[in-house]
Design an enzyme around this catalytic site. Structure first.
Site, PDB file in Angstrom:
ATOM      1  N   GLY A   1      55.820 -41.871   8.124  1.00 10.23           N
ATOM      2  CA  GLY A   1      56.433 -42.830   9.038  1.00 10.23           C
ATOM      3  C   GLY A   1      56.242 -42.504  10.505  1.00 10.23           C
ATOM      4  O   GLY A   1      56.655 -43.283  11.373  1.00 10.23           O
ATOM      5  N   LYS A   2      55.601 -41.369  10.806  1.00  8.19           N
ATOM      6  CA  LYS A   2      55.468 -40.986  12.217  1.00  8.19           C
ATOM      7  C   LYS A   2      54.284 -41.655  12.901  1.00  8.19           C
ATOM      8  O   LYS A   2      54.174 -41.610  14.121  1.00  8.19           O
ATOM      9  CB  LYS A   2      55.378 -39.479  12.360  1.00  8.19           C
ATOM     10  CG  LYS A   2      54.118 -38.838  11.792  1.00  8.19           C
ATOM     11  CD  LYS A   2      54.145 -37.330  12.032  1.00  8.19           C
ATOM     12  CE  LYS A   2      52.911 -36.633  11.477  1.00  8.19           C
ATOM     13  NZ  LYS A   2      52.945 -35.178  11.722  1.00  8.19           N
TER      14      LYS A   2
ATOM     15  N   ALA B   1      50.339 -40.122   6.686  1.00  6.24           N
ATOM     16  CA  ALA B   1      50.456 -41.577   6.817  1.00  6.24           C
ATOM     17  C   ALA B   1      51.743 -42.110   6.206  1.00  6.24           C
ATOM     18  O   ALA B   1      52.280 -43.131   6.659  1.00  6.24           O
ATOM     19  CB  ALA B   1      49.249 -42.260   6.174  1.00  6.24           C
ATOM     20  N   LEU B   2      52.264 -41.417   5.172  1.00  4.32           N
ATOM     21  CA  LEU B   2      53.500 -41.865   4.527  1.00  4.32           C
ATOM     22  C   LEU B   2      54.749 -41.241   5.136  1.00  4.32           C
ATOM     23  O   LEU B   2      55.855 -41.478   4.659  1.00  4.32           O
ATOM     24  CB  LEU B   2      53.446 -41.555   3.024  1.00  4.32           C
ATOM     25  CG  LEU B   2      52.459 -42.394   2.209  1.00  4.32           C
ATOM     26  CD1 LEU B   2      52.332 -41.855   0.789  1.00  4.32           C
ATOM     27  CD2 LEU B   2      52.898 -43.854   2.187  1.00  4.32           C
TER      28      LEU B   2
ATOM     29  N   TYR C   1      38.756 -23.060   3.194  1.00  3.42           N
ATOM     30  CA  TYR C   1      39.664 -23.526   4.240  1.00  3.42           C
ATOM     31  C   TYR C   1      39.592 -22.561   5.426  1.00  3.42           C
ATOM     32  O   TYR C   1      39.798 -21.365   5.273  1.00  3.42           O
ATOM     33  CB  TYR C   1      41.103 -23.595   3.740  1.00  3.42           C
ATOM     34  CG  TYR C   1      41.352 -24.607   2.644  1.00  3.42           C
ATOM     35  CD1 TYR C   1      40.461 -25.631   2.395  1.00  3.42           C
ATOM     36  CD2 TYR C   1      42.514 -24.530   1.868  1.00  3.42           C
ATOM     37  CE1 TYR C   1      40.701 -26.551   1.388  1.00  3.42           C
ATOM     38  CE2 TYR C   1      42.764 -25.457   0.869  1.00  3.42           C
ATOM     39  CZ  TYR C   1      41.852 -26.460   0.623  1.00  3.42           C
ATOM     40  OH  TYR C   1      42.105 -27.380  -0.375  1.00  3.42           O
TER      41      TYR C   1
ATOM     42  N   PRO D   1      49.707 -35.440  -0.748  1.00  4.37           N
ATOM     43  CA  PRO D   1      50.727 -36.260  -1.407  1.00  4.37           C
ATOM     44  C   PRO D   1      51.474 -37.213  -0.467  1.00  4.37           C
ATOM     45  O   PRO D   1      52.099 -38.161  -0.936  1.00  4.37           O
ATOM     46  CB  PRO D   1      51.679 -35.217  -2.005  1.00  4.37           C
ATOM     47  CG  PRO D   1      51.556 -34.048  -1.085  1.00  4.37           C
ATOM     48  CD  PRO D   1      50.105 -34.019  -0.700  1.00  4.37           C
ATOM     49  N   ILE D   2      51.418 -36.946   0.839  1.00  8.59           N
ATOM     50  CA  ILE D   2      51.972 -37.911   1.791  1.00  8.59           C
ATOM     51  C   ILE D   2      50.846 -38.529   2.616  1.00  8.59           C
ATOM     52  O   ILE D   2      51.049 -38.970   3.747  1.00  8.59           O
ATOM     53  CB  ILE D   2      53.065 -37.301   2.694  1.00  8.59           C
ATOM     54  CG1 ILE D   2      52.565 -36.016   3.365  1.00  8.59           C
ATOM     55  CG2 ILE D   2      54.343 -37.042   1.925  1.00  8.59           C
ATOM     56  CD1 ILE D   2      53.548 -35.437   4.379  1.00  8.59           C
TER      57      ILE D   2
END
Length: 370
Positions: free
Chosen positions: A265-266, A262-263, A101, A257-258
């Site tokens: 909501g923005k 994308a999960l 990373y 995990p989101i």
């Protein structure tokens, strides 16, 4: 989970002052109910290592190839530092990084391990009693062979992190060859006292069983398998990985995990994410995602929770899963804490899975199928 090649400290251990960091301890900020849940912690597999139920991923820290609009500057670093401290303040003390990373081959990048080590050192100077659980990963690059390559890479990671030992060391992905040697290297790291627990990442069911059995012969548990897992990427449920982890007592660490935001909501069809993510989470995909996001939002309003918090809680509700969302800002870190201390009902969990099943999933990390 992009494949970046990091630089620095690859040849020998550095001689700078090191700090020994061990198992996570919670801070006192937030509601008493929330902190009770954070304080409980969970064991990683059948190892002796306990961490908070939710960790923080440091993939974006220092990166200039996938995150941060392709640049890393003082503003980005301050935001990441603030995210680290907000996580500690809230009681989330488990951090996951990797040697690849923040690739040194990418212009302007800074290695994520270096940044995490820097933030730990700064925090320890102000608060000597703070404890942080650190996980990092070995890159199974084609020119790395055998068990000694794992130990060499681990020592380089410890150098960048400024630590003398590590809580969790993982194989980042299965190698094209030499996997038995890599597993031997993990076992050697435990026996030499360099790590407390070991795991793998992006391993399928067959490889998991092989790694588990090889380590078991040495009396060493395979603690974790870190995989892409979210409400809209449920491959671990569909390919047998989740069931074999439950069977063998291997904890799943869920990255993305989101779904890389994308999960949350923005993002909307009119406002998709920028950079490489925009090629994955396209306006067309976000249009198909909207009914699920509407239901997530509706359920969140019932609990006074955000879509991010609902999505993370859904993963925690699966059992034997520790999500590691990436925190680029202190606001995100504080929001993640709100995923704990409450629980979706079984009916809500099933309803969200049913709605998510109607959406064609995005493509995962290809090495999952090696």
């Amino acid at each position: 989970m992009a494949l970046h090649i990091s630089s620095g400290c690859f040849a020998v251990m550095c001689h700078s002052r090191v700090i020994r960091i061990r198992s996570a301890a919670a801070a006192s900020e937030g509601s008493s109910t929330l902190n009770t849940v954070v304080d409980e912690k969970v064991y990683l597999g059948t190892s002796d290592l306990k961490v908070t139920r939710l960790g923080i991923g440091a993939w974006s820290w220092g990166d200039t190839t996938y995150w941060n609009n392709m640049e890393w500057n003082d503003r980005n670093e301050k935001a990441a530092r603030d995210a680290f401290n907000a996580s500690i303040d809230g009681g989330l003390t488990f951090f996951d990084t990797a040697e690849v990373y923040g690739s040194g081959l990418a212009f302007g990048a800074i290695n994520s391990e270096v940044l995490l080590g820097r933030y730990i050192k700064e925090r320890k100077e102000k608060d000597p009693d703070v404890e942080v659980a650190v996980a990092t990963k070995f890159a199974a690059l084609p020119w790395r062979f055998g068990r000694q390559s794992v130990l060499n890479a681990l020592k380089d990671s410890l150098c960048r992190l400024g630590l003398t030992s590590l809580d969790l060391y993982q194989l980042h992905w299965p190698g094209v060859w030499g996997n038995e040697g890599y597993i031997d290297g993990l076992g050697d790291a435990v026996e030499k006292g360099l790590v407390k627990a070991v795991g793998v990442s992006n391993y399928n069911e067959k490889r998991l069983r092989e790694a588990y059995e090889k380590l078991k012969k040495r009396g060493i548990p395979l603690a974790t398998n870190q995989v892409n897992y979210s409400l809209i990427y449920r491959a671990p449920e569909e390919n047998g990985v989740k069931s074999v982890c439950d069977e063998l007592g291997i904890t799943i660490i869920a990255y993305s995990p989101i779904a890389q935001g994308a999960l949350s909501g923005k993002y909307t069809p009119d406002k998709p994410p920028s950079g490489p993510r925009g090629r994955i989470y396209t306006p067309e995909f976000l249009t198909r995602l909207q009914p699920l996001l509407n239901k997530i939002t509706e359920i969140g309003e019932k609990y006074d929770k955000t879509p991010t918090q609902v999505s993370l809680n859904w993963l925690v509700a699966q059992g034997n899963v520790v999500p590691i969302p990436g925190a680029k800002t202190k606001e995100q870190a504080k929001e993640f804490l709100g995923a704990l201390g409450w629980r979706l009902t079984d009916e809500e969990v099933a309803e969200l899975r049913s709605l998510a099943s109607e959406i064609k999933p995005v493509i995962g990390f290809p090495v999952e199928n090696l």
